[in-house]
Structure formats: structure tokens, C-alpha cells
Scaffold this active site. Structure first.
Site, PDB file in Angstrom:
ATOM      1  N   LYS A  41      73.840  33.491  21.551  1.00 45.31           N
ATOM      2  CA  LYS A  41      73.074  32.364  22.089  1.00 45.31           C
ATOM      3  C   LYS A  41      72.608  31.402  20.996  1.00 45.31           C
ATOM      4  O   LYS A  41      72.408  30.219  21.270  1.00 45.31           O
ATOM      5  CB  LYS A  41      71.814  32.898  22.792  1.00 45.31           C
ATOM      6  CG  LYS A  41      72.067  33.892  23.915  1.00 45.31           C
ATOM      7  CD  LYS A  41      72.418  33.190  25.201  1.00 45.31           C
ATOM      8  CE  LYS A  41      72.382  34.152  26.385  1.00 45.31           C
ATOM      9  NZ  LYS A  41      72.553  33.443  27.658  1.00 45.31           N
ATOM     10  N   GLU A  60      75.296  27.623  30.513  1.00 48.03           N
ATOM     11  CA  GLU A  60      74.320  28.110  31.487  1.00 48.03           C
ATOM     12  C   GLU A  60      73.479  26.930  31.946  1.00 48.03           C
ATOM     13  O   GLU A  60      72.890  26.224  31.140  1.00 48.03           O
ATOM     14  CB  GLU A  60      73.432  29.215  30.900  1.00 48.03           C
ATOM     15  CG  GLU A  60      74.181  30.517  30.693  1.00 48.03           C
ATOM     16  CD  GLU A  60      73.273  31.726  30.437  1.00 48.03           C
ATOM     17  OE1 GLU A  60      72.104  31.521  30.064  1.00 48.03           O
ATOM     18  OE2 GLU A  60      73.749  32.865  30.633  1.00 48.03           O
ATOM     19  N   ASP A  90      63.396  31.715  26.475  1.00 44.77           N
ATOM     20  CA  ASP A  90      64.291  31.578  27.609  1.00 44.77           C
ATOM     21  C   ASP A  90      63.964  32.655  28.647  1.00 44.77           C
ATOM     22  O   ASP A  90      63.952  33.849  28.324  1.00 44.77           O
ATOM     23  CB  ASP A  90      65.743  31.687  27.151  1.00 44.77           C
ATOM     24  CG  ASP A  90      66.701  31.024  28.129  1.00 44.77           C
ATOM     25  OD1 ASP A  90      66.242  30.243  28.980  1.00 44.77           O
ATOM     26  OD2 ASP A  90      67.903  31.297  28.043  1.00 44.77           O
ATOM     27  N   GLU A 148      79.766  33.946  36.161  1.00 45.80           N
ATOM     28  CA  GLU A 148      79.617  34.235  37.582  1.00 45.80           C
ATOM     29  C   GLU A 148      80.799  33.678  38.386  1.00 45.80           C
ATOM     30  O   GLU A 148      81.357  34.355  39.240  1.00 45.80           O
ATOM     31  CB  GLU A 148      78.317  33.622  38.100  1.00 45.80           C
ATOM     32  CG  GLU A 148      77.064  34.238  37.508  1.00 45.80           C
ATOM     33  CD  GLU A 148      75.844  33.345  37.693  1.00 45.80           C
ATOM     34  OE1 GLU A 148      75.497  32.621  36.737  1.00 45.80           O
ATOM     35  OE2 GLU A 148      75.256  33.362  38.790  1.00 45.80           O
ATOM     36  N   ASP A 181      72.167  26.532  27.969  1.00 50.37           N
ATOM     37  CA  ASP A 181      72.067  27.688  27.077  1.00 50.37           C
ATOM     38  C   ASP A 181      73.476  28.225  26.819  1.00 50.37           C
ATOM     39  O   ASP A 181      73.895  29.244  27.368  1.00 50.37           O
ATOM     40  CB  ASP A 181      71.184  28.741  27.761  1.00 50.37           C
ATOM     41  CG  ASP A 181      71.033  30.011  26.948  1.00 50.37           C
ATOM     42  OD1 ASP A 181      71.122  29.929  25.717  1.00 50.37           O
ATOM     43  OD2 ASP A 181      70.812  31.074  27.556  1.00 50.37           O
ATOM     44  N   HIS A 208      71.385  34.419  39.797  1.00 50.78           N
ATOM     45  CA  HIS A 208      72.090  34.679  38.542  1.00 50.78           C
ATOM     46  C   HIS A 208      71.885  36.138  38.124  1.00 50.78           C
ATOM     47  O   HIS A 208      72.839  36.826  37.759  1.00 50.78           O
ATOM     48  CB  HIS A 208      71.568  33.732  37.450  1.00 50.78           C
ATOM     49  CG  HIS A 208      72.099  34.026  36.075  1.00 50.78           C
ATOM     50  ND1 HIS A 208      73.405  33.797  35.702  1.00 50.78           N
ATOM     51  CD2 HIS A 208      71.497  34.564  34.969  1.00 50.78           C
ATOM     52  CE1 HIS A 208      73.582  34.149  34.430  1.00 50.78           C
ATOM     53  NE2 HIS A 208      72.444  34.622  33.968  1.00 50.78           N
ATOM     54  N   THR A 234      71.877  25.240  21.679  1.00 46.14           N
ATOM     55  CA  THR A 234      71.239  25.056  22.982  1.00 46.14           C
ATOM     56  C   THR A 234      71.006  23.555  23.140  1.00 46.14           C
ATOM     57  O   THR A 234      70.398  22.935  22.268  1.00 46.14           O
ATOM     58  CB  THR A 234      69.891  25.799  23.058  1.00 46.14           C
ATOM     59  OG1 THR A 234      70.091  27.170  22.692  1.00 46.14           O
ATOM     60  CG2 THR A 234      69.299  25.729  24.461  1.00 46.14           C
ATOM     61  N   ARG A 284      80.104  35.075  25.697  1.00 41.33           N
ATOM     62  CA  ARG A 284      79.961  36.305  26.489  1.00 41.33           C
ATOM     63  C   ARG A 284      80.508  37.536  25.793  1.00 41.33           C
ATOM     64  O   ARG A 284      79.999  38.648  25.999  1.00 41.33           O
ATOM     65  CB  ARG A 284      80.683  36.130  27.836  1.00 41.33           C
ATOM     66  CG  ARG A 284      80.180  34.970  28.668  1.00 41.33           C
ATOM     67  CD  ARG A 284      78.722  35.113  29.015  1.00 41.33           C
ATOM     68  NE  ARG A 284      78.256  33.982  29.822  1.00 41.33           N
ATOM     69  CZ  ARG A 284      76.970  33.757  30.084  1.00 41.33           C
ATOM     70  NH1 ARG A 284      76.024  34.565  29.607  1.00 41.33           N
ATOM     71  NH2 ARG A 284      76.624  32.716  30.809  1.00 41.33           N
ATOM     72  N   GLN A 337      78.043  38.560  23.235  1.00 42.62           N
ATOM     73  CA  GLN A 337      76.848  39.048  23.925  1.00 42.62           C
ATOM     74  C   GLN A 337      77.025  40.491  24.398  1.00 42.62           C
ATOM     75  O   GLN A 337      76.127  41.329  24.237  1.00 42.62           O
ATOM     76  CB  GLN A 337      76.563  38.126  25.121  1.00 42.62           C
ATOM     77  CG  GLN A 337      75.249  38.396  25.839  1.00 42.62           C
ATOM     78  CD  GLN A 337      74.963  37.370  26.949  1.00 42.62           C
ATOM     79  OE1 GLN A 337      75.694  36.403  27.117  1.00 42.62           O
ATOM     80  NE2 GLN A 337      73.888  37.593  27.690  1.00 42.62           N
ATOM     81  N   GLU A 365      70.367  25.359  33.255  1.00 41.21           N
ATOM     82  CA  GLU A 365      68.948  25.706  33.284  1.00 41.21           C
ATOM     83  C   GLU A 365      68.096  24.445  33.313  1.00 41.21           C
ATOM     84  O   GLU A 365      68.555  23.361  32.981  1.00 41.21           O
ATOM     85  CB  GLU A 365      68.565  26.498  32.022  1.00 41.21           C
ATOM     86  CG  GLU A 365      69.395  27.744  31.795  1.00 41.21           C
ATOM     87  CD  GLU A 365      68.785  28.690  30.757  1.00 41.21           C
ATOM     88  OE1 GLU A 365      67.605  28.514  30.389  1.00 41.21           O
ATOM     89  OE2 GLU A 365      69.518  29.607  30.327  1.00 41.21           O
TER      90      GLU A 365
END
Lengths: 432, 432
Positions: free
Chosen positions: B260, B206, B134, B381, B240, B141, B264, B244, B247, B208
Site C-alpha cells: 500500500k 481501491e 485507512d 472483487e 488506495d 468490500h 495513495t 495484491r 499484500q 474510497e
């Protein structure tokens, strides 16, 4: 050491063998000229050919199922069968190879069809690795490296709660003997604003132990720490080659990447939990003030006997030493008791989020250094980040690895009253 | 949009299809009740069964070799054949499915043996993923997330030199529709000294794009940036999923891991470089003062036409919205032009250290956010780290994902004078 009461083998080279006595019986994948890859068991200076053993119906029941899976080459299916199949096969092998075995003459008569001289064989990856994960459980390594960057606060706040790990690259794993090409990449010279590109000038090894995952879990179903041992197929040595200059520049914020992914070497023999059973130990007493592990990482049996007591060594053999006939120089002697987390804690942590583990996944422990000089599992630690070169006995010096340098990892278990066993070697020569 | 001059298909649902007109022809792996997994090509509301196409010898030469490889299921072998085989097959498919095709009646007569209604099919992973990597090429971002932690200096010094990436977990990749179980793990509450354990309270998506690697390279032999395109088999959407809170506590010093590795998701159709050719663009002008890429990342053709212009959307569909019959709410509209590095730069960087890439490896771009609200590819975000919940049109609010929430990613290419194509969807419902 009194080991007279332990069984001996009619494969006489196995008796008092440094790595592969009857008590070890590790599994691997080998080939010899004219034959394809197949499963084998190391015994002394020989490999017992499991394909031949299967063809002549040497086993019955669970052992037969196991040998059929192990005979074909990559051991993923064999690993997936789990501990009871592996144990059944081991029990039969122990009987067959014992010097008192009734089948001794029949098996000896088969000659090299069944017992192949190891010197004639090439070893291969024991299994196809689905995912490779590298941990960071060597607390002295974490301390030593942390001191280089944060002298006052070397361990990050999460270290004694989280068995830290990151995903590694599976495609560049290889067995002992794989040459290691010096990687090129970006580096930032001290004081520079713009990076340079070129071959790494700070190529290093990392002394680690590898774990092979056996039976996996379903996605979403964590492996309980009390059951974690049942999911480990065996152990090997692992050298996590590292380009320190690439690593320093690339690793923020997502961790090491190209500084590691060019090569990772492992020893080819899978040493089983059964063979290591005599060398289990209590998890070393934590320092005063160390926190209790969270409940999902805490198991009484694991705390009392889940650690491993395995001596680990790193040797360096330079081109000049080879030319001079000088033996390899030992750079470090360490031990798996330097692991802050047990292998069961590693498995429980990895799967606690529901992550699916699969037969043939490989875990590295991370660098296993001791606290003292002479026990460091990387040149980064031994040279204090490149500041203090090592003097070799033949007058050479090393800060990081140079062209032609060969790194040799060894592992051996010793215990009073037990037959010693070893892992074999994990070797790699640096090209360029 | 004037697309009258573009060929149309006798598969009438393909004409003006939002995702799969004749100009797209993405590859995938599907099954239908009573039949095993096999390769297929999306055309309108149908899947052209490549196993049937192979059985009736629909193709010759390079296209025949390609269809044979693609017919069997996982597309790794097909990917490994490289671009010329894929292009040969595409050329033949374009002829066969064109409304003017001379074979039209013969093919129509085969009915659902050749053209299977998509609604009757289940999609599977297009290939067996060896390694999943990844990246972090979405510069907005990186800025948005960096601002949360380092308001004065959001981008780290390496960002505009190094296409930052980390290894991801391959075993928990799944196609659109895979349910996503909320992971449990360690989290540190603000101000707490000791972590808690429990289900993640900050579950996020996420947005992507994924890249499938086609032909690989040998270990030690980097892929030159000018040849990188030849090593890309195609593209997909990628979610993904990220916890949080896990993380934030685990990611130092080695990067994200359990936050993560629980899941996925990808969209099942592999959109080829050929289909995307009309939607290539110049790499967006760098901001004044942005550095020139290092030579191994710099290729004139890539700078002039190596970027992608693909609209990306994220939608949320809550349980309440489903019950109310409310359509999914769009959380963000972004575009692949928000990539600071091109896909060729990603391939060149990944292999520059000699890392071996293999057919079926998967790269994620990293979250592709735009600079403005309404363009953010994650809730981290959009809610500024959880500080500002989102108000949904039906009166619900969200800070992070809740039980039953479904996230839907879409991608579509528009250009004046070109037939639009889409990627299909990447969907996932959060369990628990």
C-alpha cells in the site's frame, strides 16, 4: 577494560560517564528556563548548546553548515544533510572537547552559555516525525508471541523472507518522561460473544531500538542495501506501549491500531552510527536451514558487520518501591543481536517498493527479546500471556502494568578495549 | 430536478456545473505559473484566489481570520480553526459570488487576479498530512474480500463492533495526476515454497472517500461522538493503490505495508460538511441481528442523519482507448451508503484510546463497494481474485492494471430539489 589510550575530555564528568563520554556525542533537542528549543550534544553531565556554538562561529566548512542546521531545534534539516556533514561536525567536536584542545580555556570561560548542566534542561523530540514505522525483527519475540497462539508453528512462513513491519502513529510519539495514560477500548472476555468497553487491563511495554532516518530518497527510487547506512541518522531507545486486550480483539485483519496508537516513548538522544561503529558485529549466524535473504536484502559488508551489539535493559519501578527507596527492578536483559534483520535490511526493504523515506522518519525494530526467561522484552512474553505473574523483590507481583508503574529502558555498548557508551534512559510512568 | 429557487452565481460557468456550483465552494491549494502555492475556492471553471481576497480585505471578522489562514497554502491552520470560522467564510463567499451580489462589478473588474481559470492552475496537496489512517468501513468490500479467503465466514467476529482501521503511509500521498509507479516486492507463487522478487503483477485500485481532520484533540482526551462532526474539515476522493500479490504474502500478522505504501492518490478539493449537508442520510438500517453499536459509538443524531449519500464512480482509460478516442469505461458505480460505520463513528473510535488527532490528518474510509457486480470498488472483487477478467467495450480485457492504464474516481451528490455537487476527479496513470 583497557581504555587508557582513548582520548579524554576537559569536561571531566564525561570521563568514565556511563552514557555520554567523549566517544558518544549524541545529538538532541533541549530547552532550559528562559530559552527556546535548540540543538545540543550530550557530553558527561552537560549539554553543549549548538546555538551558542553557532553564534560564536566555533566551526567552519561542512561542520558549520551542520551546526547551523542542528542549532535551530528539530533536527530534520540536520538529518537531511547526511553522514558527511554529521561526521565533519563530530570530528570538530571531538577536537574541541578533548582535554588537549587548544580552545579549552576559551570554551571553559563561556560557562553555562555553552555547556548547560543537563539537570537544568528539558529534552524534546529530536525531530518532527513524518512517518513512524514499527518492524518485527526480534525473532525471539516473534517466536515467543507466536507460541502463545500457534504452539506447533510459532513463526509464520513469511518471517524469514520479509522484514515484517507496519505503519505506526506519529502524533503520539513523545520523549522519555511523557506520562502514559491507560487507554480505554473494546475487549472480548474469554468465552464472551459481545465485547466490553473500558480501560485496558493488560497494559504492557515493548523494549525496542529506534532508528532515525537521515537523507531520504525520491518516491519510486529504492535505497540499495549497500547505501542504506548513509540514510540512517542515528539510534535511540523506543517503548512501544501496548494494550494486549485491545490488540487481541482489534488486530484482524489489518494489524494493531488503537492498542498501540495511544503512546510511544523514545529516549531523547540520537546516538550516531559513528559512535556505534566499534560495536558493530557480524549478523549472527542463522540457524541451519534458514534461507538466504533475497538479493535486495543481501550485502556482504552488511552480513559481516551490519549487526549491532548493544545491551538492552528494562527496569520496573513501582509506587511502593519508590516509597520504600528500593531501586528499580530489572525485568529483562536483552541485546540487539537478537535482530533477525539488520538496520540496513530494514531500510532497503521499506523503500524497495518505491516508498519515499524522509529525514526525521522513525523506525522501531520491534520488541527485542532473547530466547531465555530474563531476556523477554514484554510482559506478554514474561508472564506467558498473563498466566504467570512476576514476583518482585519487595513482595509485589505484576501480570501487566499497574497505576504508577514506571518503566525504564536502558541501552549500553561494551567491548574490550573500547570506551563504553550508553543511550541514556527512556522512562514512562503509567497514569491510571 | 427543480432547483430554480436556489441562488445562482455571476460566475456563469458555476451555474449547472457538474462539480462546482455556488452551493459547493470546496477549498484547495493551487499554483499558477509565476505565483507560489496558495489557498483557493473552486467556483465553476475558476478558482477564487484566497490570497488576493485577503490582500484586498474582502472579508471581516471570523471570515477574515479564516481567509488569512487559508490564503497561505497548506490548509492546516485553516482546518485547525474549526467549523465556525469555515462557516463564516463560506457565508461571505456565498454572498459575494451570488449573482445578486452588490460587489459583483468590483470583483469582476479584478479579472484573473481574483478568479483564475482552473485550466491554468496546478493543484497541490490541500494540507500537510501528519498521520494518515485507512479504515475498512465498506461492509460489502469486507464481505467480498472475506469470501475469497473464508467462503463460509466472510466477516470476522469483530467487524460489527470495531470500526477496523490501520495506519497508512503519509509520505506517499499525492493529489490527482500523480503518476503511480508499479511497485516491486516479494510475492509467493501458488504452490511455491520460496518467494520471488519482481514488479507486482496484481496492481489494483481501491475506491474510497477521504476525510480531512479539522480541529484536533489533546492526547488522552477522546472526541465524543456527538462532537465528532466539529472535528471534520471536509471530504475528498481517495485511491488506495494496492499490490495484491505483495499484500497476500506480507500482511500476516501485522497488516498491509509495502503493498500500500508506494502511492495513495486523493482529489485536491476539500468538500465541506456544509456543502454536503443536504446529502446527509440516516445510517442505513442494519440487517436483522446486527448488534447495537457500543455506547461510545452510538449517537441518535448520528444514526438519524450521520450517513452520506454520495454516488461514487470508477472509470478505466487504457492507452488503446486514448488512442482510439474512446471515452473512459465505467468499472463501478457505488455509494457512501455502503459504509457500515459513519464518519462520526470513525472519529470517535480513532480517538477513544486517547490518540491525538491533528488538523490535516487524513482518514480513508476503506473500499466502498456495493453488494452487486458493477458496484465493486476494486479489481480484486470484480475479477474474484483474478479469476474472471473484465471485458472492455473495445475488446481489451483486464484482470489487474496494466502499463498506461488510467483510473479515474468521481463522486457526485444528487437529491430532488437540491443543486447537485461533485468532488472533481481523482486520476492516476500506472507507469510500467
Amino acid at each position: 577494560m583497557n581504555t587508557a589510550s582513548h582520548p579524554r575530555s576537559w569536561v571531566t564528568s564525561a570521563n568514565d560517564h556511563a552514557d555520554f563520554p567523549l566517544q558518544n556525542l549524541p545529538f538532541g533537542v533541549f530547552s532550559r528556563p528562559g530559552f527556546g528549543r535548540r540543538g545540543g550534544v550530550a557530553i558527561g553531565d552537560f549539554i553543549l548548546d549548538l546555538q551558542t556554538a553557532h553564534e560564536i562561529s566555533l566551526f567552519n566548512g561542512a561542520a558549520r553548515v551542520a551546526v547551523e542546521a542542528a542549532s535551530r531545534g528539530p533536527l530534520n534539516e540536520f538529518f537531511a544533510l547526511g553522514g558527511s556533514s554529521r561526521q565533519a561536525l563530530r570530528t570538530e567536536l571531538l577536537h574541541l572537547l578533548d582535554e588537549k584542545s587548544l580552545q579549552r580555556e576559551r570554551l571553559q570561560a563561556m560557562g553555562t552559555r555553552l555547556l548547560v548542566p543537563m539537570a537544568d534542561c528539558q529534552m524534546h523530540m529530536p525531530a518532527q516525525v513524518g512517518d513512524y514505522t514499527d518492524f518485527y525483527v526480534g525473532i525471539h519475540h516473534a517466536m515467543n508471541v507466536g507460541k502463545l497462539f500457534r504452539p506447533d508453528n510459532p513463526l509464520l512462513p513469511n518471517y524469514k523472507y520479509v522484514p515484517i513491519a507496519y505503519h505506526g502513529r506519529a502524533s503520539t510519539l513523545g520523549v522519555s518522561g511523557m506520562p502514559v495514560r491507560r487507554p480505554s477500548g473494546q475487549t472480548l472476555k474469554p468465552g464472551a460473544a459481545v465485547p466490553d468497553f473500558g480501560p485496558s487491563k493488560r497494559l504492557d511495554y515493548e523494549l525496542e531500538v529506534g532508528l532515525w532516518i537521515g537523507q531520504g530518497n525520491e518516491a519510486g527510487e529504492p535505497i540499495h542495501i549497500g547505501k542504506a547506512g548513509e540514510h540512517i541518522a542515528g539510534f535511540c531507545l523506543l517503548n512501544d506501549w501496548s494494550a494486549r486486550d485491545l490488540q487481541a480483539w482489534e488486530y484482524q485483519p489489518l494489524g494493531p491500531f488503537l492498542s498501540k496508537s495511544f503512546a510511544t516513548s523514545i529516549s531523547p538522544w540520537v546516538v550516531t552510527a559513528e559512535a556505534l561503529a566499534p560495536f558493530r558485529a557480524a549478523q549472527p549466524t542463522r540457524a541451519a536451514g534458514d534461507p538466504q535473504p533475497l538479493p535486495y536484502l543481501l550485502d556482504e559488508a552488511d552480513q559481516n558487520g551490519g549487526a549491532l551489539d548493544i545491551d538492552l535493559e528494562v527496569f520496573l519501578l513501582t509506587v511502593q518501591m519508590k516509597e520504600q527507596g528500593t531501586p528499580p527492578h530489572r525485568l529483562a536483559l536483552s541485546n540487539t543481536l537478537n535482530m533477525y534483520w539488520t538496520v540496513a535490511q530494514m531500510v532497503a526493504h521499506h523503500s524497495v517498493n518505491g516508498c519515499k523515506l524522509q529525514a526525521g522518519d522513525l523506525f522501531g525494530t520491534g520488541t527485542l527479546s532473547g530466547p531465555e526467561p530474563g531476556q523477554f522484552g514484554s510482559l506478554l512474553e514474561t508472564t506467558e500471556g498473563g498466566k504467570h505473574p512476576i514476583a518482585l523483590p519487595n513482595g509485589e507481583t505484576r501480570t501487566f502494568l499497574e497505576a504508577g508503574d514506571e518503566i525504564i529502558l536502558k541501552a549500553r555498548c561494551h567491548k574490550e578495549g573500547e570506551v563504553s557508551i550508553g543511550f541514556g534512559e527512556c522512562r514512562g510512568v503509567v497514569l491510571g
